[in-house]
Write an enzyme that holds these catalytic residues in place. Sequence first.
Site, PDB file in Angstrom:
ATOM      1  N   SER A 132       0.828  -1.208   0.000  1.00 26.73           N
ATOM      2  CA  SER A 132       0.000   0.000   0.000  1.00 26.73           C
ATOM      3  C   SER A 132       0.862   1.258   0.000  1.00 26.73           C
ATOM      4  O   SER A 132       0.495   2.277  -0.584  1.00 26.73           O
ATOM      5  CB  SER A 132      -0.915   0.012   1.234  1.00 26.73           C
ATOM      6  N   ASP A 238      -5.355   6.079 -10.963  1.00 29.58           N
ATOM      7  CA  ASP A 238      -6.601   6.862 -11.052  1.00 29.58           C
ATOM      8  C   ASP A 238      -7.396   6.483 -12.304  1.00 29.58           C
ATOM      9  O   ASP A 238      -8.625   6.431 -12.285  1.00 29.58           O
ATOM     10  CB  ASP A 238      -6.298   8.361 -11.134  1.00 29.58           C
ATOM     11  N   GLU A 361      -4.583  -3.063  -6.858  1.00 28.69           N
ATOM     12  CA  GLU A 361      -4.715  -1.658  -7.312  1.00 28.69           C
ATOM     13  C   GLU A 361      -5.258  -0.744  -6.204  1.00 28.69           C
ATOM     14  O   GLU A 361      -6.030   0.177  -6.468  1.00 28.69           O
ATOM     15  CB  GLU A 361      -5.557  -1.561  -8.588  1.00 28.69           C
ATOM     16  N   GLY A 362      -4.830  -1.037  -4.980  1.00 26.48           N
ATOM     17  CA  GLY A 362      -5.235  -0.212  -3.847  1.00 26.48           C
ATOM     18  C   GLY A 362      -6.309  -0.907  -3.048  1.00 26.48           C
ATOM     19  O   GLY A 362      -7.464  -0.962  -3.468  1.00 26.48           O
TER      20      GLY A 362
END
Length: 377
Positions: A132, A238, A361-362
Amino acid sequence: MSDTSFLDWPFFESRHRELAAALEEWCVTHLPVDHVDVDAACRTLVVALGAGGWLTHSGAGEGERLDIRTLSLIRETLARHDGLADFAFAMQGLGMGAVSLFGTTEQREWLERTRAGKAIAGFMLTEPGAGSDVAATATVAERVSGGWRLSGEKTYISNGGIADVYVVLARTGEAPGAKGLSAFLMPADAPGLSVVDRIDVMAPHPLAHLRMDGVVLPETALIDKTGEGFKIAMTVLDHFRPTVGAAALGFARRALDEALVRVGRARPSGPLADYQMVQGHLADMALKIDAAALLIYRAAWVKDQGAARISREAAMAKLYATEAAQEVIDMAVQLHGGDGVRTGMPVENLYREIRALRIYEGASDVQRLVIARSLLT
Ligand code: COS
């Protein structure tokens, strides 16, 4: 057939509706593929998705923009038919995301190959000590005559071991933490790059722990400028986080479809669908699906309208859609009774497929952090 009424929402243009219909038709004839050998399945899928023209949408050529609504529609449709097909498509996009957004003309030669299904891409971000916390990246890139020498380890790398090319984040040391990182384009056959381990997971797909032991790359491997690596990685994420939500949405839609068939089946005491408590569960599933779709296509639409950053919208879309899909799929398993946990049942497969999306991806808590920061700054 899943509900497609969402395609009439104002987020979409006619080109999106046409693409969704054409891809649905393609999926019916091409998917699912045999998953026994996941490496072979992924290679087959990349070639097929390339031949079908779908991978063109996984990247953006010079002067073009990634269309997040298109990426999301493709991911949700593929995920509904075959999780591995979604994975194969998504990784071509994420792997080459930095090149789509920041690549030079020369670097884009790789992108054209991944968009044609002629090369497989990977994104080397996560490390044993930096998951993370991307700012803690320890892989080092030091300047040498004519280029860079990279050393370090990356883990949980999707397509690790089968990719032809990677984008890798490494510390170039302009400043401590996030401001001292840079991104590089690295061919998989670069001497010094090796596979330490292949990693088996509950929904198998190609995944590996990789090591760079003095990998020498030319000056032209640097993507954008030194010190920009963290921002490049975050910008790529994003763009792609709403599409992870879209994959989860595809899984959830499939789970609802399976559940509807199941509860509609004739039984001596009447179909399960006659029971109000079952209807209540179905209503909750449909509600979560629509709410997820609204957040995903809101984020995608905002970006496609030209917003500079969609960190908050992307985080909301990924967080909600992946968590909601987990609940929808869990309920679909429940409505199947014992059959829901039988190996090989579509809902059992979805139950395994969805779990990683709340992490990669987070992770969900990272998305909460991103949303909270947007409120507090
Ligand atoms: N787009 C552009 N720039 C961004 C950005 C984004 N989405 N997010 C942060 N930045 C910029 C910040 O503006 C800041 O720059 P300035 O100092 O010039 O203002 C810089 O990058 C550092 O940002 P921040 O302080 O927020 O970074 P943190 O180290 O606190 O990291 C989190 C924030 C945890 C949100 C980030 O590390 C993250 O997303 N982690 C998850 C990583 C991940 O998804 N891993 C999965 C890999 S599977 S591919």
